[in-house]
Design an enzyme around this catalytic site. Structure first.
Site, PDB file in Angstrom:
ATOM      1  N   THR A  12       0.825  -1.217   0.000  1.00 12.69           N
ATOM      2  CA  THR A  12       0.000   0.000   0.000  1.00 12.69           C
ATOM      3  C   THR A  12       0.858   1.266   0.000  1.00 12.69           C
ATOM      4  OG1 THR A  12      -0.202   0.344   2.383  1.00 12.69           O
ATOM      5  CG2 THR A  12      -1.755  -1.220   1.374  1.00 12.69           C
ATOM      6  N   GLY A  16       5.206   0.724  -3.403  1.00 13.09           N
ATOM      7  CA  GLY A  16       4.585  -0.599  -3.397  1.00 13.09           C
ATOM      8  C   GLY A  16       3.326  -0.674  -4.234  1.00 13.09           C
ATOM      9  N   ARG A  35      -1.490  -6.565   6.425  1.00 12.64           N
ATOM     10  CA  ARG A  35      -1.044  -6.673   7.831  1.00 12.64           C
ATOM     11  C   ARG A  35      -2.183  -6.314   8.779  1.00 12.64           C
ATOM     12  NH1 ARG A  35       2.686  -2.973   9.546  1.00 12.64           N
ATOM     13  NH2 ARG A  35       2.058  -1.485   7.926  1.00 12.64           N
ATOM     14  N   LYS A  44      -5.411   2.583   3.676  1.00 11.64           N
ATOM     15  CA  LYS A  44      -4.672   1.359   3.319  1.00 11.64           C
ATOM     16  C   LYS A  44      -5.633   0.232   2.967  1.00 11.64           C
ATOM     17  CE  LYS A  44      -0.259   1.822   5.813  1.00 11.64           C
ATOM     18  NZ  LYS A  44       0.667   1.889   4.685  1.00 11.64           N
ATOM     19  N   LYS A 138      20.352  -1.300   4.775  1.00 14.74           N
ATOM     20  CA  LYS A 138      20.182  -2.043   3.517  1.00 14.74           C
ATOM     21  C   LYS A 138      21.327  -3.049   3.334  1.00 14.74           C
ATOM     22  CE  LYS A 138      17.078   1.272   1.293  1.00 14.74           C
ATOM     23  NZ  LYS A 138      16.803   2.347   0.316  1.00 14.74           N
TER      24      LYS A 138
HETATM   25  P1  NDP Z   1       6.425   4.037   2.345  1.00 16.47           P
HETATM   26  O1  NDP Z   1       6.779   5.010   3.405  1.00 16.47           O
HETATM   27  O2  NDP Z   1       5.363   4.411   1.389  1.00 16.47           O
HETATM   28  O3  NDP Z   1       6.053   2.677   3.091  1.00 16.47           O
HETATM   29  C1  NDP Z   1       5.954   1.462   2.419  1.00 16.47           C
HETATM   30  C2  NDP Z   1       5.341   0.398   3.275  1.00 16.47           C
HETATM   31  O4  NDP Z   1       6.157   0.072   4.376  1.00 16.47           O
HETATM   32  C3  NDP Z   1       4.026   0.740   3.952  1.00 16.47           C
HETATM   33  O5  NDP Z   1       2.971   0.786   3.028  1.00 16.47           O
HETATM   34  C4  NDP Z   1       3.905  -0.389   4.946  1.00 16.47           C
HETATM   35  O6  NDP Z   1       3.359  -1.556   4.356  1.00 16.47           O
HETATM   36  C5  NDP Z   1       5.375  -0.725   5.231  1.00 16.47           C
HETATM   37  N1  NDP Z   1       5.696  -0.479   6.632  1.00 16.47           N
HETATM   38  C6  NDP Z   1       5.924   0.696   7.242  1.00 16.47           C
HETATM   39  N2  NDP Z   1       6.198   0.497   8.536  1.00 16.47           N
HETATM   40  C7  NDP Z   1       6.134  -0.844   8.749  1.00 16.47           C
HETATM   41  C8  NDP Z   1       6.324  -1.686   9.879  1.00 16.47           C
HETATM   42  N3  NDP Z   1       6.646  -1.167  11.068  1.00 16.47           N
HETATM   43  N4  NDP Z   1       6.181  -3.004   9.720  1.00 16.47           N
HETATM   44  C9  NDP Z   1       5.865  -3.516   8.529  1.00 16.47           C
HETATM   45  N5  NDP Z   1       5.667  -2.780   7.411  1.00 16.47           N
HETATM   46  C10 NDP Z   1       5.799  -1.462   7.542  1.00 16.47           C
HETATM   47  O7  NDP Z   1       7.756   3.600   1.553  1.00 16.47           O
HETATM   48  P2  NDP Z   1       8.324   4.129   0.181  1.00 16.47           P
HETATM   49  O8  NDP Z   1       7.542   3.545  -0.934  1.00 16.47           O
HETATM   50  O9  NDP Z   1       8.519   5.596   0.264  1.00 16.47           O
HETATM   51  O10 NDP Z   1       9.804   3.470   0.214  1.00 16.47           O
HETATM   52  C11 NDP Z   1      10.128   2.197  -0.308  1.00 16.47           C
HETATM   53  C12 NDP Z   1      11.635   2.103  -0.545  1.00 16.47           C
HETATM   54  O11 NDP Z   1      12.013   3.085  -1.495  1.00 16.47           O
HETATM   55  C13 NDP Z   1      12.525   2.331   0.670  1.00 16.47           C
HETATM   56  O12 NDP Z   1      13.593   1.410   0.638  1.00 16.47           O
HETATM   57  C14 NDP Z   1      13.046   3.736   0.505  1.00 16.47           C
HETATM   58  O13 NDP Z   1      14.353   3.899   1.060  1.00 16.47           O
HETATM   59  C15 NDP Z   1      13.091   3.880  -0.992  1.00 16.47           C
HETATM   60  N6  NDP Z   1      12.834   5.279  -1.407  1.00 16.47           N
HETATM   61  C16 NDP Z   1      13.647   5.805  -2.378  1.00 16.47           C
HETATM   62  C17 NDP Z   1      13.426   7.081  -2.840  1.00 16.47           C
HETATM   63  C18 NDP Z   1      14.273   7.616  -3.929  1.00 16.47           C
HETATM   64  O14 NDP Z   1      14.138   8.782  -4.298  1.00 16.47           O
HETATM   65  N7  NDP Z   1      15.149   6.810  -4.473  1.00 16.47           N
HETATM   66  C19 NDP Z   1      12.321   7.911  -2.339  1.00 16.47           C
HETATM   67  C20 NDP Z   1      11.517   7.259  -1.340  1.00 16.47           C
HETATM   68  C21 NDP Z   1      11.789   5.983  -0.909  1.00 16.47           C
HETATM   69  P3  NDP Z   1       1.786  -1.921   4.277  1.00 16.47           P
HETATM   70  O15 NDP Z   1       1.411  -1.667   2.862  1.00 16.47           O
HETATM   71  O16 NDP Z   1       1.725  -3.362   4.644  1.00 16.47           O
HETATM   72  O17 NDP Z   1       1.080  -1.043   5.236  1.00 16.47           O
HETATM   73  C1  GO6 Z   2      13.747  12.586   0.117  1.00 13.20           C
HETATM   74  C2  GO6 Z   2      15.655   8.547  -0.662  1.00 13.20           C
HETATM   75  C3  GO6 Z   2      16.476   8.642  -1.768  1.00 13.20           C
HETATM   76  C4  GO6 Z   2      15.826   7.464   0.205  1.00 13.20           C
HETATM   77  C5  GO6 Z   2      12.719  16.161   0.847  1.00 13.20           C
HETATM   78  C6  GO6 Z   2      16.798   6.509  -0.017  1.00 13.20           C
HETATM   79  C7  GO6 Z   2      13.832  15.317   2.790  1.00 13.20           C
HETATM   80  C8  GO6 Z   2      13.189  16.359   2.146  1.00 13.20           C
HETATM   81  C9  GO6 Z   2      11.587  17.129  -0.978  1.00 13.20           C
HETATM   82  O1  GO6 Z   2      16.129  11.080   2.430  1.00 13.20           O
HETATM   83  O2  GO6 Z   2      11.772   9.821   1.586  1.00 13.20           O
HETATM   84  O3  GO6 Z   2      18.261   7.723  -3.103  1.00 13.20           O
HETATM   85  O4  GO6 Z   2      12.101  17.252   0.291  1.00 13.20           O
HETATM   86  O5  GO6 Z   2      18.601   5.707  -1.378  1.00 13.20           O
HETATM   87  O6  GO6 Z   2      13.010  17.596   2.739  1.00 13.20           O
HETATM   88  C10 GO6 Z   2      14.595  10.298   0.848  1.00 13.20           C
HETATM   89  C11 GO6 Z   2      13.495  11.354   0.998  1.00 13.20           C
HETATM   90  C12 GO6 Z   2      14.573   9.588  -0.476  1.00 13.20           C
HETATM   91  C13 GO6 Z   2      15.940  10.939   1.066  1.00 13.20           C
HETATM   92  C14 GO6 Z   2      12.147  10.777   0.657  1.00 13.20           C
HETATM   93  C15 GO6 Z   2      13.541  13.872   0.853  1.00 13.20           C
HETATM   94  C16 GO6 Z   2      12.895  14.937   0.208  1.00 13.20           C
HETATM   95  C17 GO6 Z   2      14.016  14.077   2.141  1.00 13.20           C
HETATM   96  C18 GO6 Z   2      17.449   7.698  -2.009  1.00 13.20           C
HETATM   97  C19 GO6 Z   2      17.617   6.627  -1.119  1.00 13.20           C
HETATM   98  C20 GO6 Z   2      18.050   8.654  -4.110  1.00 13.20           C
END
Ligand code: NDP
Ligand code: GO6
Length: 312
Positions: A12, A16, A35, A44, A138
């Site tokens: 959710t 995801g 969950r 959710k 990670k």
């Molecule tokens: P979200 O914050 O949207 O959360 C994803 C899911 O995590 C939730 O829907 C929930 O699953 C599950 N979750 C949260 N807390 C718990 C818990 N305590 N126990 C079990 N499940 C839990 O995640 P994102 O989609 O933002 O992030 C996913 C991945 O992407 C991460 O590894 C993050 O580091 C990475 N990321 C990378 C970014 C980038 O710019 N490269 C930006 C943002 C994230 P449920 O559906 O079951 O409720």
């Molecule tokens: C981005 C992220 C990126 C996580 C903001 C893991 C603070 C902000 C727009 O911390 O969750 O690689 O403003 O490997 O004020 C994180 C967050 C995304 C970075 C979103 C964010 C945006 C933080 C990654 C990664 C690119």
């Protein structure tokens, strides 16, 4: 050989829900963990019910019930975890060690994709506190996967457009600035921006592909390797406006950390490595890696000028 059955954990969430959509769209039998802890979170629940309506199977399981995780994992060939990273003062990603244990005990899983989807943590041994928690956790999950001999693919998805593009990479906002924009240094460091639906599309492509077995797949399509200045240029052309640019030094960015909450401090560290150090592009992809747009040239990935149109 038919298409793999897929279990999405964290379905959710922001990424995801797109993974679930892409998996269903590619014709995989798709299972999504439901969950009990979501309790009264009606949003959710509605998302889960909409997945069921689109043909997904909901599987009840909890991270605090090992048996339930093993049973869920036994239904499928591929497990994709999209658990969240930072949440206030805690970091969640180590919860995945329980999933790794369940996959190990179940013994049937042909591919596991842990929650990565960002900067390649294997390249971040030098990362700053406190942002390094993301990479350290990670890497700890990777170690458990590899020690258990679980077949894996790690997806390095670079910058999600929703967090890095609409805001022209400004922290603390998700919308384009109206008149002023801060450049990180000279704004010329190359980064990689990715549409989230494309991240999900490429991710699903990798799961049945022998070329991605036990590899890191970098999402680095050539047209999306851009500097912050390139991105700002695109927005100025699209919107017909000119933004006043000023430069933020790495020293000032890092100094801003001390007044921020934990999640923002983690963010500052990530922005530093991305926009000053160039950690997304300062290396060649080696033997243990593949580049997604080379593996799957048929995917017509979203260019960032197209993506920016939603903000007009
Ligand atoms: P979200 O914050 O949207 O959360 C994803 C899911 O995590 C939730 O829907 C929930 O699953 C599950 N979750 C949260 N807390 C718990 C818990 N305590 N126990 C079990 N499940 C839990 O995640 P994102 O989609 O933002 O992030 C996913 C991945 O992407 C991460 O590894 C993050 O580091 C990475 N990321 C990378 C970014 C980038 O710019 N490269 C930006 C943002 C994230 P449920 O559906 O079951 O409720
Ligand atoms: C981005 C992220 C990126 C996580 C903001 C893991 C603070 C902000 C727009 O911390 O969750 O690689 O403003 O490997 O004020 C994180 C967050 C995304 C970075 C979103 C964010 C945006 C933080 C990654 C990664 C690119």
């Amino acid at each position: 050989m038919g298409k793999s059955k897929v279990l999405v954990v964290g379905g959710t969430g922001y990424l995801g829900r797109r993974i679930v959509k892409a998996s269903l769209g590619e014709g995989h039998e798709t299972y999504v963990v439901q969950r009990p802890e979501i309790g009264l979170d009606i949003e959710k629940l509605q998302i889960l019910l909409s997945f069921k309506n689109q043909g997904a199977h909901l599987v009840q399981a909890s991270f605090s019930d090992h048996r339930s995780l093993v049973d869920a994992v036994k239904k499928v060939d591929v497990v994709i975890c999209t658990m969240s990273g930072v949440h206030f003062r805690t970091h969640n990603l180590l919860v995945q060690l329980k999933l790794v244990q369940a996959i190990k005990d179940a013994g049937n899983v042909k591919r596991f994709l842990p929650s990565e989807f960002g900067i390649d943590p294997a390249r971040m041994g030098h990362a700053l506190e406190p942002g390094r928690v993301t990479f350290d956790e990670k890497m700890e999950v990777r170690k458990a996967i590899e020690e258990a001999n679980i077949p894996f693919t790690y997806i390095s998805a670079n910058c999600f457009a929703g967090y890095f593009v609409g805001n022209l990479s400004q922290m603390g906002t998700l919308l384009p600035p109206k008149d002023k924009v801060l450049l990180y240094g000279d704004g010329n460091v190359k980064v990689v921006y990715m549409d989230e639906d494309d991240i999900a599309t490429y991710t699903i492509k990798t799961i049945d592909d022998p070329r991605t077995l036990n590899k890191t797949v970098y999402l680095r399509p050539p047209q999306n390797i851009l500097s912050q200045r390139d991105l700002i240029d695109k927005w100025e052309k699209l919107s017909g406006t000119q933004l006043e640019k000023s430069s933020l030094s790495d020293k000032d960015l890092l100094a801003s950390m001390k007044d921020l909450d934990y999640a923002s401090q983690v963010g500052v560290g990530h922005f530093y490595h991305i926009f000053y150090e160039g950690c997304l592009t300062n290396f060649e992809i080696g033997e243990d890696g593949e580049e997604a747009s080379q593996l799957y040239p048929e995917v017509n990935y979203t260019r960032m000028d197209e993506y920016l149109k939603i903000y007009l």
